[in-house]
Write a protein that holds these residues in place. Structure first.
Motif, PDB file in Angstrom:
ATOM      1  N   GLU A 472       0.983  -1.156  -0.030  1.00 19.15           N
ATOM      2  CA  GLU A 472       0.022  -0.003  -0.073  1.00 19.15           C
ATOM      3  C   GLU A 472       1.009   1.277  -0.063  1.00 19.15           C
ATOM      4  N   GLN A 473       1.999   1.362   0.358  1.00 15.75           N
ATOM      5  CA  GLN A 473       3.135   2.301   0.293  1.00 15.75           C
ATOM      6  C   GLN A 473       2.839   3.049  -1.102  1.00 15.75           C
ATOM      7  N   THR A 476      -2.811   6.934  -2.249  1.00 15.38           N
ATOM      8  CA  THR A 476      -3.418   7.936  -1.446  1.00 15.38           C
ATOM      9  C   THR A 476      -4.751   7.418  -1.163  1.00 15.38           C
ATOM     10  N   GLN A 481      -3.328   4.264   3.651  1.00 18.78           N
ATOM     11  CA  GLN A 481      -2.580   5.139   4.353  1.00 18.78           C
ATOM     12  C   GLN A 481      -2.627   4.908   5.886  1.00 18.78           C
ATOM     13  N   GLN A 485       0.775   3.970   8.104  1.00 18.94           N
ATOM     14  CA  GLN A 485       1.002   4.912   9.251  1.00 18.94           C
ATOM     15  C   GLN A 485       1.075   3.878  10.435  1.00 18.94           C
TER      16      GLN A 485
END
Length: 739
Positions: A472-473, A476, A481, A485
């Motif tokens: 997922e890096q 948007t 995210q 995180q």
């Protein structure tokens, strides 16, 4: 100058899945601010005839809109007049061309008109705009200094200061009288200042005018801020669009788009019109319309609203809305209609002046004339008593009583991190008995977070999260995210991923350390890939309002991640405080019923889920009929409901449109401020009643003693000044409240 256009037949708005706005039903409202309007409700423009529209400049408060309407309504041939204060729009329906007469009438009332579609005037510089007030403040200070050293010179200086401050106010009062508004606040202020000068209270006359001008400037500032919010709503639609025609790309104005046109929207771009997706698959951020933070996945053929943002790819759409009829346009119209149907609460002193000022002037005149004419009483003695009555009746203390309390209440609220936009909002806030909450971003943080990790097949939590974050890096998507995180929060080393690709309708995959990692929603997988125990767990998590994603490695399920928007830390405390004040709550949300039920269960609140903006408005109107209601939200989709409620309250972290549309805002972004605001508003309302009782009570006592000859002019001066001091000191108590 605007061009008249025949009143068109109503057009049926295109049906649209994301936002379908219907006209709001009529409902009774409190009395409006105009002195010619008692207990009436504004209706949509529907009279037959030619329709004309302008933009109005110079309106500082909602009462100004009523004054403009009153000035135009007196013209011959007028069928209907409406002024929407929020959008500064004047609409007139007439049976003949009345453009010249309307423009003259509005100009004579002290306001300016410009064409409906003309560019807005450049705002004057701050110095130029505030120059009259600054001049008055400087002259007031000079007058006070001169009074300390030379009384006659100081009195002359106060007279000059009063005349300078009185000139624009008296001129506006005369204009309003000519246009039919006989006893507006400007008339009251002129009478108060002239009366004070007549009996020698020169310093008091100058002070009242200065306070009045300060209040007018603050109202003008608040009005301009509110209008910027409407501009921000309109800015959600881009001015231009890329239209595809005959294989060529054309950049055209958004207003030129017609149903059937094909347009392209790049990744990160907003839709200029309502559209039907032609691309096979795409994710759209529709938070501007729904307020929900998680992007919506749309397949080919599905509708997408104007103002939505393409999250991660270039998309092609077919336009389905006509110019001026998109989702954003309909929300803007809904705000305008809600504004028209909300009867503006005029300042108390302006309403009261309709009777108070002429009665006092009439009584003073009768005292001066009747005894000498009917009973041969000494003229000088009764003129002296008349002057004393004029001073006693001078509404200086009454003028200050309400704004002094309101100013103190607003200042006290600001110290607690609450912005309340004016005295009317403060008064309405004190009457609130129920509150409707938006969910996402209001009761919750508004950003999804990883709530649970469920590793399988010998995979650890850290490995599951690391692989998911690697895939997922760089995305948007809010869910992506949140996963990244969480990995960063745990200080995990996230490896590089290769060959990342989004699979239309099937999730996302990439190669990490030479192995294929695939992430998708559970319903995108074959039923055989999830055993009964895992399915039961996923259903249980989703029933609690969580969003679950499944992670596969080389086709084998290695675990699931559950993500959820979490409650604000102070949400439970805030709801408990409201219940203690006798205020009940309900959640109105566009989110799914399972997510709404989970949050409502934690807070012990009722809820209504799956609501479109128009549904929120209908729900607010229904609730408002039972008891005064406040609507608390943070998104553009909440703006119409805020306007339809008794009072709208925005979260400080909300969108610009929500903040500017609302009547109040929690700038510190803490829900506990709701209870504080309501307690302060109720205390302010009580303080106003006390001030009015003191101001009128002292006047009534000295009115009788003056007529009996017990008190003279100097005691009348003391009574009026003393009442002013008393009400001001009482209002200042609000600044020292502890709660």
């Amino acid at each position: 100058m605007p061009t008249p256009t025949p009143q068109p037949e109503p057009k049926k708005a295109p049906q649209f899945a994301a936002v379908k706005l219907r006209p709001m039903p009529e409902k009774p409202q409190p009395c409006c601010a105009d002195e010619t309007c008692e207990n009436t409700v504004a209706a949509p423009v529907s009279a037959e005839g030619e329709r004309y529209s302008w933009q109005v400049s110079g309106m500082d408060c909602a009462a100004c809109a009523r004054k403009v309407e009153n000035a135009v309504r007196q013209l011959d041939g007028i069928g209907l007049v409406q002024v929407a204060f929020a959008t500064e729009k004047l609409t007139v329906v007439a049976n003949r061309d009345v453009r010249t007469q309307v423009e003259q009438a509005v100009q004579q009332a002290g306001y300016q008109l410009r064409g409906e579609h003309s560019a807005p005037e450049a705002p004057p510089s701050s110095l130029r705009e505030n120059l009259p007030l600054l001049l008055l403040i400087v002259m007031m200070a000079i007058s006070w200094l001169l009074e300390q050293f030379n009384h006659p010179l100081g009195q002359a200086a106060f007279i000059a200061t009063t005349l300078v401050g009185l000139w624009p106010i008296a001129r506006q009062a005369l204009r309003l009288m000519k246009s039919g508004s006989w006893f507006a606040i400007e008339t009251l202020m002129s009478v108060a200042a002239i009366g004070a000068l007549f009996i020698g209270a020169t310093a008091e006359a100058a002070m009242v005018l200065m306070l009045f001008l300060i209040g007018e400037r603050l109202e003008g500032w608040a009005a301009s801020r509110a209008r910027r919010g409407v501009s921000a709503l309109m800015a959600l639609k881009p001015d231009t669009a890329t239209r595809l025609r005959n294989g060529e790309r054309q950049t055209v104005a958004a207003s030129e788009l017609q149903p059937g046109d094909t347009i392209e929207v790049p990744a990160g771009g907003r839709l200029p019109a309502d559209g039907r997706l032609l691309s096979s698959f795409a994710s759209f951020d529709e938070s501007a319309l729904t307020g929900e933070s998680v992007p919506v996945e749309r397949a080919s053929g599905e509708a997408v609203p104007a103002g939505a943002t393409s999250v991660d790819r270039l998309v092609t759409l077919e336009v389905v809305s006509r110019p001026g009829e998109s989702a954003i346009d309909r929300i803007l119209k809904l705000i305008e209609e809600a504004e028209e149907r909300r009867a503006p609460i005029e300042r108390f002193i302006d309403r009261f002046s309709r009777l108070y000022t002429p009665v006092i002037m009439g009584v003073a005149l009768l005292v001066a004339l009747l005894p000498p004419l009917l009973f041969s009483a000494p003229w000088l003695e009764w003129i002296y008593k008349s002057l004393a009555l004029l001073l006693i009746g001078c509404p200086c203390a009454l003028v200050i009583s309400t704004p002094a309390a309101i100013t103190s209440g607003l200042a006290a609220a600001a110290r607690r991190g609450a912005l309340i936009k004016g005295g009317a909002a403060l008064e309405q806030l004190g009457s609130i008995r129920q509150i409707a909450f938006d969910k996402t971003g209001t009761l919750t943080i508004g950003k999804p977070q990883v709530a649970a990790l469920n590793p399988l097949s010998g995979c650890s939590e850290e490995e599951l999260l690391t692989l998911s974050a690697a895939v997922e890096q760089g995305s948007t998507h809010p869910l992506a995210q949140a996963i990244v995180q969480e990995a960063q929060r745990r200080q995990l080393a996230i490896p590089d991923a290769q060959a990342q690709r989004a699979l239309a309708g099937k999730g996302i995959e990439a190669e990490v350390n030479g192995r294929t990692i695939h992430i998708s929603a559970p319903d995108k997988l074959a039923a055989s890939m999830l055993d009964s125990a895992l399915l039961a767990q996923i259903n249980r998590q989703e029933s609690h309002g969580q969003t679950v994603v499944v992670v596969q490695r080389d086709g084998e399920v290695i675990g699931t991640l559950a993500l959820q928007d979490t409650l604000r830390d102070d949400a439970k405390e805030a709801i408990a405080a409201l219940h203690a004040l006798g205020v009940q709550g309900v959640i109105l949300t566009g989110d799914n019923p399972r997510a709404a039920a989970a949050i409502a269960g934690e807070l012990a609140l009722d809820f209504r889920a799956g609501l479109l903006p128009e549904d929120k408005v209908s729900a607010v109107q229904t609730l408002n009929q039972h008891a005064p209601l406040a609507m608390v939200g943070d998104g553009i989709n909440d703006a119409p409901a805020m306007k339809a409620a008794t009072i709208g309250i925005a979260m400080g972290s909300g969108t610009d449109v929500a903040l500017e549309t609302a009547d109040a805002a929690l700038t510190h972004n803490r829900l506990t401020g709701l209870g504080q605001m309501i307690r302060l508003a109720r205390a302010t309302h009580s303080n106003i009643r006390q001030n009015i009782a003191m101001a009128l009570g002292l006047k009534a006592i000295f009115l009788v003693t003056t007529l009996l000859g017990i008190t003279g002019l100097w005691l009348a001066v003391l009574a009026d000044t003393g009442a002013t001091v008393l009400v001001t000191a009482n209002a200042l108590r609000l600044l020292h409240r502890k709660d």
